[in-house]
Structures are given as C-alpha cells and as structure tokens.
Scaffold this motif. Sequence first.
Motif, PDB file in Angstrom:
ATOM      1  N   THR A 220      84.147  68.972 131.139  1.00  8.13           N
ATOM      2  CA  THR A 220      84.478  70.285 130.577  1.00  8.13           C
ATOM      3  C   THR A 220      83.244  71.170 130.705  1.00  8.13           C
ATOM      4  O   THR A 220      82.143  70.759 130.328  1.00  8.13           O
ATOM      5  CB  THR A 220      84.878  70.185 129.094  1.00  8.13           C
ATOM      6  N   VAL A 221      83.433  72.371 131.255  1.00  9.30           N
ATOM      7  CA  VAL A 221      82.327  73.312 131.437  1.00  9.30           C
ATOM      8  C   VAL A 221      82.653  74.613 130.722  1.00  9.30           C
ATOM      9  O   VAL A 221      83.724  75.188 130.925  1.00  9.30           O
ATOM     10  CB  VAL A 221      82.062  73.599 132.936  1.00  9.30           C
ATOM     11  N   GLN A 222      81.732  75.060 129.888  1.00  7.46           N
ATOM     12  CA  GLN A 222      81.847  76.358 129.226  1.00  7.46           C
ATOM     13  C   GLN A 222      80.625  77.198 129.561  1.00  7.46           C
ATOM     14  O   GLN A 222      79.530  76.673 129.760  1.00  7.46           O
ATOM     15  CB  GLN A 222      81.926  76.193 127.704  1.00  7.46           C
ATOM     16  N   ILE A 223      80.829  78.515 129.616  1.00  9.53           N
ATOM     17  CA  ILE A 223      79.752  79.448 129.881  1.00  9.53           C
ATOM     18  C   ILE A 223      79.475  80.258 128.621  1.00  9.53           C
ATOM     19  O   ILE A 223      80.406  80.738 127.973  1.00  9.53           O
ATOM     20  CB  ILE A 223      80.102  80.408 131.039  1.00  9.53           C
ATOM     21  N   ALA A 224      78.196  80.405 128.293  1.00  9.16           N
ATOM     22  CA  ALA A 224      77.788  81.262 127.183  1.00  9.16           C
ATOM     23  C   ALA A 224      77.235  82.555 127.776  1.00  9.16           C
ATOM     24  O   ALA A 224      76.071  82.604 128.185  1.00  9.16           O
ATOM     25  CB  ALA A 224      76.726  80.567 126.330  1.00  9.16           C
ATOM     26  N   PRO A 285      85.899  80.129 126.292  1.00 12.47           N
ATOM     27  CA  PRO A 285      86.687  78.894 126.357  1.00 12.47           C
ATOM     28  C   PRO A 285      86.700  78.326 127.776  1.00 12.47           C
ATOM     29  O   PRO A 285      86.526  79.067 128.753  1.00 12.47           O
ATOM     30  CB  PRO A 285      88.080  79.339 125.909  1.00 12.47           C
ATOM     31  N   PRO A 286      86.913  77.021 127.907  1.00 11.28           N
ATOM     32  CA  PRO A 286      86.931  76.403 129.240  1.00 11.28           C
ATOM     33  C   PRO A 286      87.939  77.047 130.190  1.00 11.28           C
ATOM     34  O   PRO A 286      87.716  77.051 131.410  1.00 11.28           O
ATOM     35  CB  PRO A 286      87.305  74.943 128.936  1.00 11.28           C
ATOM     36  N   SER A 287      89.008  77.596 129.666  1.00 11.62           N
ATOM     37  CA  SER A 287      90.026  78.215 130.515  1.00 11.62           C
ATOM     38  C   SER A 287      89.513  79.431 131.272  1.00 11.62           C
ATOM     39  O   SER A 287      90.111  79.861 132.259  1.00 11.62           O
ATOM     40  CB  SER A 287      91.239  78.619 129.669  1.00 11.62           C
ATOM     41  N   MET A 288      88.384  80.010 130.824  1.00 15.61           N
ATOM     42  CA  MET A 288      87.830  81.189 131.482  1.00 15.61           C
ATOM     43  C   MET A 288      86.671  80.856 132.419  1.00 15.61           C
ATOM     44  O   MET A 288      86.128  81.742 133.079  1.00 15.61           O
ATOM     45  CB  MET A 288      87.362  82.193 130.424  1.00 15.61           C
ATOM     46  N   THR A 289      86.299  79.581 132.484  1.00 15.42           N
ATOM     47  CA  THR A 289      85.125  79.190 133.273  1.00 15.42           C
ATOM     48  C   THR A 289      85.319  79.438 134.754  1.00 15.42           C
ATOM     49  O   THR A 289      84.424  79.948 135.440  1.00 15.42           O
ATOM     50  CB  THR A 289      84.792  77.704 133.018  1.00 15.42           C
ATOM     51  N   VAL A 290      86.480  79.090 135.290  1.00 14.74           N
ATOM     52  CA  VAL A 290      86.704  79.227 136.728  1.00 14.74           C
ATOM     53  C   VAL A 290      86.594  80.679 137.152  1.00 14.74           C
ATOM     54  O   VAL A 290      85.931  80.999 138.157  1.00 14.74           O
ATOM     55  CB  VAL A 290      88.075  78.635 137.122  1.00 14.74           C
ATOM     56  N   ASP A 291      87.219  81.600 136.428  1.00 13.81           N
ATOM     57  CA  ASP A 291      87.132  83.018 136.781  1.00 13.81           C
ATOM     58  C   ASP A 291      85.679  83.492 136.763  1.00 13.81           C
ATOM     59  O   ASP A 291      85.240  84.238 137.656  1.00 13.81           O
ATOM     60  CB  ASP A 291      87.967  83.866 135.812  1.00 13.81           C
ATOM     61  N   PHE A 292      84.941  83.083 135.747  1.00 14.58           N
ATOM     62  CA  PHE A 292      83.534  83.475 135.633  1.00 14.58           C
ATOM     63  C   PHE A 292      82.743  82.965 136.839  1.00 14.58           C
ATOM     64  O   PHE A 292      81.971  83.714 137.462  1.00 14.58           O
ATOM     65  CB  PHE A 292      82.951  82.928 134.335  1.00 14.58           C
TER      66      PHE A 292
END
Length: 305
Positions: A220-224, A285-292
Amino acid sequence: MSAQREGDSSVRRILDHPRGGPTILRIVLGTQLRRLREECGITREAAGDAIRGSHAKISRLELGRVGCKERDVADLLSLYGVDDAQAREEYLVLARQANTPGWWQKYSDVMSPWFDRLIGLEEAASVIRMYEVQFVPGLLQTEDYARAVMRLGHPRASTEEIERRVELRQDRQAILTRPHSPKLWVVVDEAALQRPLGGAAVMREQIKKLLWATEQPSVTVQIAPFAIGGLAAAGGPVTILRFQEPDLPDIVYLEQLTSSLYLEKREEVENYMVVMDRLCATAEPPSMTVDFLERLLHRFERQSG
C-alpha cells in the motif's frame, strides 16, 4: 501455563514454521530464556556466573542482540530446571540456527553495524509500516535511484563500494515478491518525489516502480502532499515492524545520520503507532496514489525527453 511450558511451545512453533533469519531466532531464544530465568527467581548476575559471564552478557543474550554458544544455553537450561530431553534439544537447535549467518552477512564490508538487525527484522516481519520524508523507501528504490542515494550519503565511497551497497538494497527487496511476503504500507512525503534525485530520467523509472508497487496485493502506497500541513511533527523517517510470532513485540526503527535507534518498550512503540496512524489518516488515500504518480511521471517524461 508456566513460563517453561510457554517457552517450549514458542520454541517448537518457530522451529516448525520458521520465518526470518537468525536475527529473529536470537530474539525468540532470548525471550524464552528470560522467561525461564524470571520464573525461577534467578538474577542476571547469577545466570551470568553460571555461564562464566556477566549480567551484561545475559542482558544482551535475552534481548537477542548477540548469538549464544550451545554450551551456555545448555548450562542455563540446567540452571532453570529444564530437564526434559526433547525440550532441551529444541532450545539447542534454536541456538544453532540463531548462530547461522544471514544472507546479508556477505555485505558486512559495506553495511553499517546497526543495519544488519533491520534486515533480519524485515525478513521475519508480517507487517512493515514506513514514513519517508526525503527519499523513496529503500524497499521500493530502483537501482539507479538507490545509486544516487548512496552517492549522496557516501560521497567518499569508491565505485565498487557504491555498487555493493546498491546490490544489497536490491537483494533486500526480494521479500516483497516471495511467498508469504510481509504487508508493506508506506507513506511517502511529496518532497521525496518532487526532488529530482539522479535526474529526470532516474526519477521517471523510479515513479514507474512505485506504480508497479501499487499493483502488488501486499503493498500500500500513500502520498503526503505539500498541501497537507502538520506532518512535520512526525520528525524523520519511521519504520514500524510487526511479527506473527506472539512473543515478539512491535519494534520501531529510527535511522539517523550515523546511527539508529530500535525502540521496543510498549509505551514508546504505541506513541509511534499513534503518529503513524495519524500520518496515514492525513495523507491522501491509497485510491489517489496512482493519479498522483502518473502526473509526476508525465512531468519527468517531458523533462527527460
């Protein structure tokens, strides 16, 4: 259940279902020997005398910081009243396995003295949670990105030494693709991704690897992002390791410039767990990581031509 029976059960369990290398076996062995000693009401000084050592040696042994001679384990088992032949043999087998060098020992010439413990803990962990401020986590770095990190951190190192360090970092990543891999949950500060370490072409490939990581069921990858405030309270990078073995406590690893800290006391670990939970709740949230990551990838693709 008495400490002896609990210890026998724990030792048998880890021998039947081994996970991790000698680091974790030393910790399990030390934990069980401490339980036996405490149940008998024997001091560390008395235990040290029994193995011709000091109370400091017993302390290091019980914390899993050092290996232990089979003769010392046998003498301690006798002191603690462990007379059952099968139980004694299981403890001695555990001691032998705990003294076996881990695969990473071949890199001892370029490895910081405190780092081998982290690799051993990673090998045995069921969950690894990380917060990184300056760099992409080492378990997710490409070779070229890792090479840039190593050159930055070891400016006087030879090319051969840098390559050995990069090889070690890549070998560590094998835990992510093996059966029963640990769950890796990372929060990466945007600063680590915006900084073009190694140049745009290196960052392009690094972002691709992070996108690969988002596809792995155990990662799981999250961006701050910069837009989120308050993350500075977390300080520097933090790693929290959790294990399936019930006798092993969660461990916090804090890496510094020339040293590291391993925190195992429950209160300290729980404080960092609260910080980590807050980071995960505050980051995207992890669901936004790919777009970022895809937006970053397009930018680095343009910059690298």
